[in-house]
Scaffold this motif. Structure first.
Motif, mmCIF file in Angstrom:
data_model
loop_
_atom_site.group_PDB
_atom_site.id
_atom_site.type_symbol
_atom_site.label_atom_id
_atom_site.label_comp_id
_atom_site.label_asym_id
_atom_site.label_seq_id
_atom_site.Cartn_x
_atom_site.Cartn_y
_atom_site.Cartn_z
ATOM 1 N N HIS A 1 0.635 -1.414 0.133
ATOM 2 C CA HIS A 1 -0.129 -0.019 -0.135
ATOM 3 C C HIS A 1 1.008 0.784 0.082
ATOM 4 O O HIS A 1 0.204 2.537 -0.445
ATOM 5 C CB HIS A 1 -1.144 -0.172 1.387
ATOM 6 N N ASP A 2 1.747 1.512 -0.150
ATOM 7 C CA ASP A 2 3.055 2.556 -0.208
ATOM 8 C C ASP A 2 3.260 2.692 -1.289
ATOM 9 O O ASP A 2 3.615 2.717 -2.374
ATOM 10 C CB ASP A 2 4.609 2.004 0.377
ATOM 11 N N PRO A 3 2.676 3.751 -1.378
ATOM 12 C CA PRO A 3 2.920 4.831 -2.959
ATOM 13 C C PRO A 3 4.386 4.808 -3.318
ATOM 14 O O PRO A 3 4.282 4.838 -4.522
ATOM 15 C CB PRO A 3 2.205 6.159 -2.917
ATOM 16 N N THR A 4 4.917 4.672 -2.900
ATOM 17 C CA THR A 4 6.114 3.801 -3.341
ATOM 18 C C THR A 4 6.913 3.795 -3.214
ATOM 19 O O THR A 4 7.871 3.399 -4.234
ATOM 20 C CB THR A 4 7.787 5.240 -2.428
ATOM 21 N N VAL B 1 7.687 6.308 -14.318
ATOM 22 C CA VAL B 1 6.157 6.907 -13.989
ATOM 23 C C VAL B 1 5.402 6.621 -12.708
ATOM 24 O O VAL B 1 6.500 5.730 -12.082
ATOM 25 C CB VAL B 1 4.904 6.077 -15.102
ATOM 26 N N LEU B 2 4.668 7.702 -11.905
ATOM 27 C CA LEU B 2 4.630 7.354 -10.747
ATOM 28 C C LEU B 2 2.908 8.355 -10.811
ATOM 29 O O LEU B 2 2.878 9.407 -11.040
ATOM 30 C CB LEU B 2 5.465 8.584 -9.524
ATOM 31 N N ASP B 3 2.359 7.042 -10.581
ATOM 32 C CA ASP B 3 0.497 7.902 -10.448
ATOM 33 C C ASP B 3 0.080 7.107 -8.549
ATOM 34 O O ASP B 3 -0.058 6.325 -8.812
ATOM 35 C CB ASP B 3 -0.092 6.494 -10.793
ATOM 36 N N LEU B 4 -0.053 8.547 -8.666
ATOM 37 C CA LEU B 4 -0.591 8.451 -6.983
ATOM 38 C C LEU B 4 -1.890 9.103 -7.002
ATOM 39 O O LEU B 4 -2.677 9.467 -6.346
ATOM 40 C CB LEU B 4 0.204 9.682 -6.204
ATOM 41 N N THR B 5 -2.974 8.624 -7.920
ATOM 42 C CA THR B 5 -3.888 8.291 -8.577
ATOM 43 C C THR B 5 -5.037 8.236 -7.105
ATOM 44 O O THR B 5 -4.685 6.977 -6.789
ATOM 45 C CB THR B 5 -4.748 8.134 -10.197
ATOM 46 N N GLY B 6 -5.651 9.180 -6.641
ATOM 47 C CA GLY B 6 -6.504 8.371 -5.535
ATOM 48 C C GLY B 6 -6.429 8.447 -3.945
ATOM 49 O O GLY B 6 -6.702 7.848 -3.371
ATOM 50 N N CYS B 7 -4.822 9.087 -3.975
ATOM 51 C CA CYS B 7 -4.293 8.224 -2.588
ATOM 52 C C CYS B 7 -4.571 9.591 -1.175
ATOM 53 O O CYS B 7 -4.460 9.700 -0.268
ATOM 54 C CB CYS B 7 -2.733 8.333 -2.633
ATOM 55 N N GLN B 8 -5.373 10.427 -2.372
ATOM 56 C CA GLN B 8 -6.182 11.500 -0.874
ATOM 57 C C GLN B 8 -4.951 12.506 0.010
ATOM 58 O O GLN B 8 -4.751 12.162 1.457
ATOM 59 C CB GLN B 8 -6.818 10.831 0.083
ATOM 60 N N LEU B 9 -3.479 12.750 -1.021
ATOM 61 C CA LEU B 9 -2.845 12.767 0.135
ATOM 62 C C LEU B 9 -3.002 14.818 0.049
ATOM 63 O O LEU B 9 -3.104 15.503 -0.895
ATOM 64 C CB LEU B 9 -0.977 12.806 -0.498
ATOM 65 N N ARG B 10 -2.281 15.051 0.668
ATOM 66 C CA ARG B 10 -2.306 16.012 1.565
ATOM 67 C C ARG B 10 -1.631 17.269 1.605
ATOM 68 O O ARG B 10 -1.047 18.131 0.174
ATOM 69 C CB ARG B 10 -2.405 16.602 3.439
ATOM 70 N N ASP B 11 0.200 16.624 1.103
ATOM 71 C CA ASP B 11 1.904 16.784 0.622
ATOM 72 C C ASP B 11 2.005 15.716 -0.075
ATOM 73 O O ASP B 11 1.298 14.691 0.456
ATOM 74 C CB ASP B 11 2.000 17.726 1.135
ATOM 75 N N LEU B 12 3.056 15.690 -0.375
ATOM 76 C CA LEU B 12 4.428 14.267 -0.834
ATOM 77 C C LEU B 12 5.687 14.047 0.167
ATOM 78 O O LEU B 12 6.203 13.854 -0.701
ATOM 79 C CB LEU B 12 4.565 14.381 -2.546
ATOM 80 N N SER B 13 5.130 13.998 1.069
ATOM 81 C CA SER B 13 6.695 14.552 2.272
ATOM 82 C C SER B 13 6.466 13.463 2.218
ATOM 83 O O SER B 13 7.550 13.036 2.589
ATOM 84 C CB SER B 13 6.084 15.032 3.211
ATOM 85 N N SER B 14 5.587 12.077 2.299
ATOM 86 C CA SER B 14 6.141 10.913 2.494
ATOM 87 C C SER B 14 6.297 9.724 0.955
ATOM 88 O O SER B 14 7.371 8.924 0.894
ATOM 89 C CB SER B 14 4.622 10.219 2.576
ATOM 90 N N VAL B 15 6.389 10.623 0.637
ATOM 91 C CA VAL B 15 6.228 10.538 -1.162
ATOM 92 C C VAL B 15 7.566 10.988 -1.656
ATOM 93 O O VAL B 15 8.714 11.833 -2.194
ATOM 94 C CB VAL B 15 5.578 10.624 -2.289
ATOM 95 N N ASP C 1 1.383 12.035 -11.873
ATOM 96 C CA ASP C 1 -0.024 11.715 -12.249
ATOM 97 C C ASP C 1 -0.381 11.674 -10.135
ATOM 98 O O ASP C 1 -0.390 10.992 -9.722
ATOM 99 C CB ASP C 1 -0.951 10.826 -12.196
ATOM 100 N N LEU C 2 -0.809 12.991 -9.869
ATOM 101 C CA LEU C 2 -1.534 13.415 -9.024
ATOM 102 C C LEU C 2 -2.994 13.840 -8.621
ATOM 103 O O LEU C 2 -3.312 14.384 -7.727
ATOM 104 C CB LEU C 2 -0.677 14.011 -7.963
ATOM 105 N N LEU D 1 2.426 15.616 -16.536
ATOM 106 C CA LEU D 1 2.232 16.408 -14.737
ATOM 107 C C LEU D 1 0.931 16.980 -14.754
ATOM 108 O O LEU D 1 0.083 17.746 -14.976
ATOM 109 C CB LEU D 1 2.789 17.759 -14.890
ATOM 110 N N SER D 2 -0.003 15.996 -13.880
ATOM 111 C CA SER D 2 -1.594 16.513 -13.708
ATOM 112 C C SER D 2 -1.320 16.563 -11.959
ATOM 113 O O SER D 2 -1.697 15.403 -11.310
ATOM 114 C CB SER D 2 -1.889 15.557 -13.984
ATOM 115 N N PHE D 3 -2.462 17.756 -11.959
ATOM 116 C CA PHE D 3 -3.076 17.844 -10.495
ATOM 117 C C PHE D 3 -4.503 17.887 -10.443
ATOM 118 O O PHE D 3 -5.170 18.310 -9.757
ATOM 119 C CB PHE D 3 -2.436 19.173 -9.730
ATOM 120 N N ARG D 4 -5.031 17.258 -11.429
ATOM 121 C CA ARG D 4 -6.482 16.497 -11.787
ATOM 122 C C ARG D 4 -7.235 16.555 -10.229
ATOM 123 O O ARG D 4 -6.918 15.414 -9.228
ATOM 124 C CB ARG D 4 -7.059 16.078 -12.328
#
Length: 332
Positions: free
Chosen positions: A10-13, A22-36, A46-47, A68-71
């Motif tokens: 379950h770790d996004p990294t 390619v890094l796809d973090l779709t739907g992770c509900q992250l408030r920031d990328l500090s853990s990534v 893809d964020l 780069l996607s911030f959708r």
């Protein structure tokens, strides 16, 4: 038993190492990328569907980044402002801010190779700022905003897709220089008159849910393949006979009483005429003579001619030998 050294599933990294592109973090509900971890080799990030309110400055150092996607995040005008100085990623080709909280067009002038730019589903009230967007652009999406005027698009000579649906546009204008444009989407606006400003290259045109009462203005658009005009106030089919490449014609939910001006359209496959005021099927065979062999789908439901004809389906099947669908009825 020795503890496992495998990363958490379950770790996004987990699937991103030094060679990742390619890094796809779709739907992770992250408030920031500090853990990534953001590998320097990334070409796509893809964020989509997170809860970010700011841009991580580390993204500015990803020199290979192309997409780069911030959708669907929570970004506003202030939070995207740093982007304008991110020289290291100036080679970016695709930038998506769809579904955020923007009120203005971001300054993306630094991206000289940009091909796709999406700021749909925001709160943008003007296209002011598009003049700074690179002329290399191929696809521009600004749907579902508050834009009242088509402006600052004249330099997009390479643009192929323009999406301005669900805005507050009243006039089609400033299209003359968009000589490569193939798709124009203007549904759900307030447009009354069709004006393609001399363009003849368009293949797909959507003007659904506007205030159009006449189809005139399309006569020179011989490349047109798909035309969507449903939910307007059109009372007469006209200006269509020269559209010899038309495959899809949607003119449902208007005020038509007859089918006219399409007898020469030999490539027509889909014809949507439902929810009009067509009273009889008597002239339908002549009206669509050119497309009797090619037509595979026709919608006529909720017209008076359907209510009054007991042999409705059999009549249409005789007229169109290759028909596959009549209204909701599908034939194998």
């Amino acid at each position: 038993m020795e503890s496992s050294t495998q990363p958490d599933a379950h770790d996004p990294t987990a699937e991103n190492d030094a060679e990742s592109t390619v890094l796809d973090l779709t739907g992770c509900q992250l408030r920031d990328l500090s853990s990534v971890e953001l590998p320097s080799t990334l070409t796509e990030l893809d964020l989509t569907t997170n809860r970010m309110t700011a841009l991580d400055p580390r993204i500015s150092q990803l020199s290979n980044l192309q997409k780069l996607s911030f959708r669907q995040n929570l970004l506003n005008d202030d939070s995207v402002r740093p982007l304008s100085s991110w020289d290291t990623i100036s080679g970016l080709q695709e930038l998506v801010f769809r579904d955020n909280q923007l009120k203005t067009i971001p300054d993306v002038s630094i991206f000289k190779k940009l091909l796709v730019f999406d700021v749909s589903f925001n709160e943008i009230s003007s296209l002011n700022g598009l003049s700074k967007v690179s002329s290399t652009l191929r696809e521009l999406y600004v749907s579902k905003n508050e834009v009242p005027k088509m402006e600052q698009i004249e330099h997009f000579h390479e643009l192929q897709i323009l999406e301005l649906g669900s805005n507050k546009l009243r006039v089609m204008e400033n299209l003359e220089n968009l000589v490569s444009l193939q798709e124009l989407w203007l549904g759900r606006n307030r447009i009354r008159v069709i004006n393609l400003c001399g363009l003849k290259c368009i293949k797909k045109l959507s003007l659904q849910s506007n205030r159009i009462t006449s189809i005139t203005g399309l006569e020179g658009c011989v490349a047109l393949e798909e035309l969507y005009l449903s939910y307007n106030g059109i009372a007469k089919m006209e200006g269509l006979s020269s559209l010899i490449n038309l495959r899809v014609l949607d003119i449902a939910s208007n005020k038509l009483t007859q089918v006219n001006d399409i007898e020469n359209l030999t490539k027509l496959e889909d014809l949507w005429l439902n929810d009009n005021q067509i009273t009889s099927l008597d002239n339908i065979a002549e009206a669509v003579a050119g497309s009797r062999e090619s037509l595979s789908t026709i919608y006529l439901e909720r017209n008076p001619c359907v209510d009054s004809s007991t042999a409705y389906f059999s009549t249409l099947k005789q007229i169109f030998p290759n028909i596959q669908q009549i209204d909701s009825q599908i034939y194998a």
